[in-house]
Each structure stands twice: as C-alpha cells, then as structure tokens.
Scaffold this active site. Structure first.
Site, PDB file in Angstrom:
ATOM      1  N   ASN A  95      -3.263   5.103  16.188  1.00 23.69           N
ATOM      2  CA  ASN A  95      -4.354   4.907  15.111  1.00 23.69           C
ATOM      3  C   ASN A  95      -5.234   3.514  15.355  1.00 23.69           C
ATOM      4  O   ASN A  95      -4.010   2.511  15.528  1.00 23.69           O
ATOM      5  CB  ASN A  95      -3.862   5.034  13.661  1.00 23.69           C
ATOM      6  CG  ASN A  95      -3.608   6.527  13.598  1.00 23.69           C
ATOM      7  OD1 ASN A  95      -4.162   7.498  13.717  1.00 23.69           O
ATOM      8  ND2 ASN A  95      -2.175   6.454  13.179  1.00 23.69           N
TER       9      ASN A  95
ATOM     10  N   CYS B  37       1.072  -2.216  15.592  1.00 27.86           N
ATOM     11  CA  CYS B  37       1.154  -1.994  13.997  1.00 27.86           C
ATOM     12  C   CYS B  37       0.423  -3.023  13.401  1.00 27.86           C
ATOM     13  O   CYS B  37       0.760  -4.359  13.484  1.00 27.86           O
ATOM     14  CB  CYS B  37       2.385  -1.754  13.453  1.00 27.86           C
ATOM     15  SG  CYS B  37       2.574  -1.496  11.925  1.00 27.86           S
TER      16      CYS B  37
ATOM     17  N   CYS C  48       5.769  -7.122   6.671  1.00 26.04           N
ATOM     18  CA  CYS C  48       6.888  -6.689   7.459  1.00 26.04           C
ATOM     19  C   CYS C  48       7.462  -7.970   8.426  1.00 26.04           C
ATOM     20  O   CYS C  48       6.578  -8.496   9.096  1.00 26.04           O
ATOM     21  CB  CYS C  48       6.839  -5.257   8.330  1.00 26.04           C
ATOM     22  SG  CYS C  48       8.045  -4.759   9.323  1.00 26.04           S
TER      23      CYS C  48
ATOM     24  N   CYS D 223       3.738   8.499   1.213  1.00 25.65           N
ATOM     25  CA  CYS D 223       4.230   7.432   2.084  1.00 25.65           C
ATOM     26  C   CYS D 223       4.438   6.309   1.418  1.00 25.65           C
ATOM     27  O   CYS D 223       3.481   5.567   1.027  1.00 25.65           O
ATOM     28  CB  CYS D 223       3.096   7.225   3.176  1.00 25.65           C
ATOM     29  SG  CYS D 223       3.602   6.176   4.416  1.00 25.65           S
TER      30      CYS D 223
ATOM     31  N   GLU E 253       0.839  -1.298  -0.025  1.00 27.94           N
ATOM     32  CA  GLU E 253      -0.131   0.132  -0.069  1.00 27.94           C
ATOM     33  C   GLU E 253       0.799   1.120   0.080  1.00 27.94           C
ATOM     34  O   GLU E 253       2.087   1.169   0.473  1.00 27.94           O
ATOM     35  CB  GLU E 253      -1.022  -0.081   1.362  1.00 27.94           C
ATOM     36  CG  GLU E 253      -2.041  -1.153   0.990  1.00 27.94           C
ATOM     37  CD  GLU E 253      -3.160  -0.968   2.391  1.00 27.94           C
ATOM     38  OE1 GLU E 253      -4.052  -1.130   2.066  1.00 27.94           O
ATOM     39  OE2 GLU E 253      -2.583  -0.788   3.476  1.00 27.94           O
TER      40      GLU E 253
ATOM     41  N   GLY F 114       6.692  -2.054   6.152  1.00 30.87           N
ATOM     42  CA  GLY F 114       8.215  -2.742   5.992  1.00 30.87           C
ATOM     43  C   GLY F 114       9.177  -1.727   6.738  1.00 30.87           C
ATOM     44  O   GLY F 114       8.591  -0.816   7.238  1.00 30.87           O
ATOM     45  N   GLU F 115      10.305  -2.343   6.894  1.00 32.94           N
ATOM     46  CA  GLU F 115      11.596  -1.743   7.458  1.00 32.94           C
ATOM     47  C   GLU F 115      12.482  -1.422   6.374  1.00 32.94           C
ATOM     48  O   GLU F 115      13.267  -2.233   5.755  1.00 32.94           O
ATOM     49  CB  GLU F 115      11.852  -2.855   8.681  1.00 32.94           C
ATOM     50  CG  GLU F 115      13.480  -2.317   9.181  1.00 32.94           C
ATOM     51  CD  GLU F 115      13.365  -0.928   9.613  1.00 32.94           C
ATOM     52  OE1 GLU F 115      12.364  -0.441  10.204  1.00 32.94           O
ATOM     53  OE2 GLU F 115      14.487  -0.355   9.246  1.00 32.94           O
TER      54      GLU F 115
ATOM     55  N   SER G 231      12.149   6.130   7.767  1.00 30.66           N
ATOM     56  CA  SER G 231      12.038   5.656   9.386  1.00 30.66           C
ATOM     57  C   SER G 231      12.273   4.366   9.525  1.00 30.66           C
ATOM     58  O   SER G 231      11.968   3.583   8.672  1.00 30.66           O
ATOM     59  CB  SER G 231      10.215   5.938   9.495  1.00 30.66           C
ATOM     60  OG  SER G 231      10.025   5.677  10.620  1.00 30.66           O
TER      61      SER G 231
ATOM     62  N   CYS H 176      -0.828   5.871   9.896  1.00 27.37           N
ATOM     63  CA  CYS H 176       0.449   5.257  10.464  1.00 27.37           C
ATOM     64  C   CYS H 176       0.041   4.029  11.028  1.00 27.37           C
ATOM     65  O   CYS H 176      -0.890   4.099  11.899  1.00 27.37           O
ATOM     66  CB  CYS H 176       1.152   5.821  11.346  1.00 27.37           C
ATOM     67  SG  CYS H 176       1.645   7.574  10.909  1.00 27.37           S
TER      68      CYS H 176
ATOM     69  N   SER I 131      11.873   5.191  15.245  1.00 26.73           N
ATOM     70  CA  SER I 131      10.604   4.880  15.938  1.00 26.73           C
ATOM     71  C   SER I 131      10.968   4.445  17.169  1.00 26.73           C
ATOM     72  O   SER I 131      11.492   3.160  17.418  1.00 26.73           O
ATOM     73  CB  SER I 131       9.894   3.651  15.266  1.00 26.73           C
ATOM     74  OG  SER I 131       9.316   4.288  14.095  1.00 26.73           O
ATOM     75  N   LEU I 132      10.716   5.016  18.235  1.00 28.33           N
ATOM     76  CA  LEU I 132      11.405   4.763  19.790  1.00 28.33           C
ATOM     77  C   LEU I 132      10.226   4.128  20.618  1.00 28.33           C
ATOM     78  O   LEU I 132      10.429   3.098  20.850  1.00 28.33           O
ATOM     79  CB  LEU I 132      11.769   6.315  20.176  1.00 28.33           C
ATOM     80  CG  LEU I 132      12.684   5.872  21.590  1.00 28.33           C
ATOM     81  CD1 LEU I 132      13.909   4.956  21.382  1.00 28.33           C
ATOM     82  CD2 LEU I 132      13.117   6.995  21.993  1.00 28.33           C
ATOM     83  N   HIS I 133       9.272   5.152  20.947  1.00 26.95           N
ATOM     84  CA  HIS I 133       7.746   4.520  21.573  1.00 26.95           C
ATOM     85  C   HIS I 133       8.002   4.086  23.035  1.00 26.95           C
ATOM     86  O   HIS I 133       6.985   3.739  23.386  1.00 26.95           O
ATOM     87  CB  HIS I 133       7.334   3.388  20.779  1.00 26.95           C
ATOM     88  CG  HIS I 133       6.963   3.844  19.236  1.00 26.95           C
ATOM     89  ND1 HIS I 133       6.785   4.850  18.684  1.00 26.95           N
ATOM     90  CD2 HIS I 133       7.212   2.697  18.114  1.00 26.95           C
ATOM     91  CE1 HIS I 133       6.630   4.831  17.264  1.00 26.95           C
ATOM     92  NE2 HIS I 133       6.804   3.634  16.970  1.00 26.95           N
TER      93      HIS I 133
ATOM     94  N   CYS J 193       5.934  -5.552  15.718  1.00 26.82           N
ATOM     95  CA  CYS J 193       5.592  -4.450  16.599  1.00 26.82           C
ATOM     96  C   CYS J 193       4.145  -4.853  16.802  1.00 26.82           C
ATOM     97  O   CYS J 193       3.199  -4.921  16.007  1.00 26.82           O
ATOM     98  CB  CYS J 193       6.016  -2.981  16.095  1.00 26.82           C
ATOM     99  SG  CYS J 193       7.581  -3.020  15.658  1.00 26.82           S
TER     100      CYS J 193
END
Ligand code: SAH
Length: 337
Positions: free
Chosen positions: A289, A119, A112, A105, A91, A159-160, A188, A331, A212-214, A116
C-alpha cells in the site's frame, strides 16, 4: 474473585468509585457486561439504581479515548483516529467483508519504535505503549457503532504488540465478552523473539500468531526491517517453530510484495526452502500500500507467479485483500494524519 482480576485502569477507577459509594463489587461486573454488549451510556444500564447511574456518568468516563476523526472508505472500511488523555494519537480500523465478517485492526502503541522502511507508522514519532483500557476502548468504540457482530481482531495497527505484551494480553482477556474469541484474534509481530517465547509459554488461551517476514535472507531483511539485526531471520523462525510446537497452530507469515526488491522467482524458492518444515507456516502475500517510502508494489502478475512458485513447493499461500486504501487505512498506512 472476579473483581480482583479486573485488569485495567478504568476498571480500577470504576471499582474505586463503587467502593466509595459503598456499592457491592458485583456492580463493576454489571457495568462491564453492559459495556461489552455495546452500551453507549450509563442510562442504558437499567439493572443499576438510577442514582448510581448518574454518579457513574459524572465520574467514570465510558472510554478513555477521544475520537478526533473518522473516515469511511468506499469498500466499507472505517478508520477512527483517537487521542489518549495525554494527547497521544492512535488509529483503529474496522473492516467489513461481504460475507458478513467484521474484523477490527487494533493499535498496541502510539506510533512505533521500530523503523521498517516501508511502513508509514515507523516514520512517525513513537510516543508510548498503550494501556489495556486504551486497547480495549478501540474495540468498544466499534462495538457500540456496529450493529453486526465483530468477529475477528488483529493486532496489525500501529505499534509492535510484543513490545507491549502484558497490556495486549490483558485486553485480549476481555475481547471474548465482545464476541471476539482467542482463536479469532491474531497478534502480528516483526519477530520480537522474547515476546514470541512468552506467547508460547503463557497460561492463557492461544491467540493466533502472524510474523512479518518480508524477505527470505538476512541481508535484505535487515535493509527493509532494521530489527532484523537484533533478531535475525533464522532465530525468529526457530522461535515460531517453538510457538507452533506448544500451541499446535500454524504461524501466518506476512510477506509484503515489493517490486524488484523481494518478488523474484529465486526469492520465492528461497522462501519456500525456509518455510518448508512440517506444515508450520502459511503465507499471506501482501500487496504493497502506497506510503511515502521509496518502494513500488509488485504487479498483480508478479504476485500470482510468486504464489504459484510457493505452492509448487508445498507452501500454501494466499494473497491479502487490500482494504481501505482510499482513506489511508490499509496495512502500513496508519500514521495519524
Ligand atoms: N509491528 C507488527 C504489527 C503491525 S502489522 C508487525 O509488523 O507485524 C502491520 C502489517 O502491515 C505488517 O505485516 C507490516 O509489515 C505491514 N505493512 C507495513 N507497511 C505496509 C505497506 N505500506 N503496505 C502493506 N503492508 C504494510
């Protein structure tokens, strides 16, 4: 030679077909120039001989992706679901902002391999890395559709990107021809250290880096993002500092706001302490989200209080504007449904 540096499969096919017909190599660059400016067919490429245009239309598809579905959100955000030639889903999202900025984006993988917990992409099946053409064709799709200029690109789709860095960089090399410059392109990452180090050292232009720390500590981060067991928080931040040293740009830190999980005052204090080093980081707080995960997003008040606590400690933070939620384009919601 330009032709020798053409990075991807379809450009290769194009060159082969041109060579086959005894055409000079500069024809490939002519085709690319039209494509980058949004041409939707070979018929538009009027500086090519007609017979050549017809032959190319038959033998070299303008895109290697098939559009399966498109959706338009109330805020103008648009999502396209594509499949690759071997049937893998991906996508892409185009965000349109009131001031005229357009940000695309991009996905770097179909699915992926990381898991996580918050996600949606992480819960679908991982298929494979995307090729440079498959990445670039996402941007070209919207370049053709959109009359306004697309100004920014973010590798924040599926994906990463740092697991597929060669393909990502190869696609990035071509984005300026579409009007998207390296300084307006952001990669990212979950904190894939070998990739961060390669980005620090590579010869090409500097693209922006987002992490992406979170979570402000290893225990919580590992719970949210299992990849933290492999690349723990302090090592990741060290890699980001090395990148900053080399590239002289701030690292954007993405911090997802999860109600009662990572949004407490002490956690803001801990985060500020982690990031306080010499203006290296800038924080972007991300409203959660909804996905099928067990989490709830923090309240708006909690996000604001967290932001203020960071700011008081000298860590600048902004709150991300959420786009495209009603079409699952925001996201973390990309799951090829
Ligand atoms: N793998 C890379 C690229 C994906 S970027 C990375 O993780 O950075 C997608 C961004 O959206 C990441 O910061 C991710 O953590 C965040 N995200 C994931 N799920 C989300 C959700 N449900 N709500 C808001 N943001 C989410």
């Amino acid at each position: 030679m330009m032709a020798a540096t053409l990075p991807n499969m379809d450009m290769q096919l194009l060159r082969d077909v041109l060579a086959d017909r005894g055409e000079p190599p500069f024809r490939a660059e002519q085709v690319w120039a039209w494509t980058a400016r949004g041409a939707g067919s070979y018929a538009e490429m009027t500086n090519l001989p007609r017979a050549l245009r017809e032959a190319l239309a038959e033998r070299v598809p303008l895109s290697c992706l098939e559009v399966d579905r498109e959706a338009l959100a109330r805020d103008g955000t648009e999502k396209a679901l594509f499949s690759t030639q071997d049937g893998r889903p991906l996508e892409t999202v185009l965000m349109r902002y009131a001031e005229g900025r357009r940000s695309i984006c991009l996905s770097s993988q179909s699915g992926c391999p990381l898991t996580c917990t918050f996600c949606a992409t992480g819960s679908m099946k991982f298929a494979r890395n995307l090729t440079p053409s498959e990445i670039l064709d996402q941007a070209l799709h919207f370049r053709r559709k959109e009359t306004a200029a697309i100004t920014n690109a973010v590798f924040m789709g599926m994906g990463e990107p740092l697991i597929n860095l060669d393909a990502v960089l190869s696609a990035c090399e071509r984005l300026p021809a579409l009007g998207i410059h390296p300084s307006s392109t952001t990669i990212s990452t979950v904190g894939w250290i070998p990739g961060i180090d390669r980005l620090a050292e590579h010869d090409g232009p500097t693209v922006r880096l987002a992490l992406s720390l979170h979570a402000p500590d290893d225990a919580l981060r590992s719970e949210l993002m299992p990849v933290n067991d492999r690349y723990p928080l302090h090592d990741v931040l060290d890699a980001c500092r090395r990148w900053h040293e080399r590239r002289r740009r701030k690292v954007f830190v993405e911090y997802l706001m999860l109600d009662g999980v990572n949004d407490r005052y002490e956690q803001a204090v801990a985060l500020a302490r982690l990031l306080s080093s010499r203006n290296t980081f800038k924080v972007n707080l991300i409203p959660y989200n909804p996905t099928d995960s067990q989490f709830e997003g923090s309240t708006r008040e909690a996000i604001e209080a967290f932001r203020a606590a960071l700011a008081e400690r000298g860590v600048p933070a902004t709150v991300r504007l959420t786009r495209g939620r009603d079409i699952d384009a925001a996201c973390g919601q990309l799951a090829a449904r």
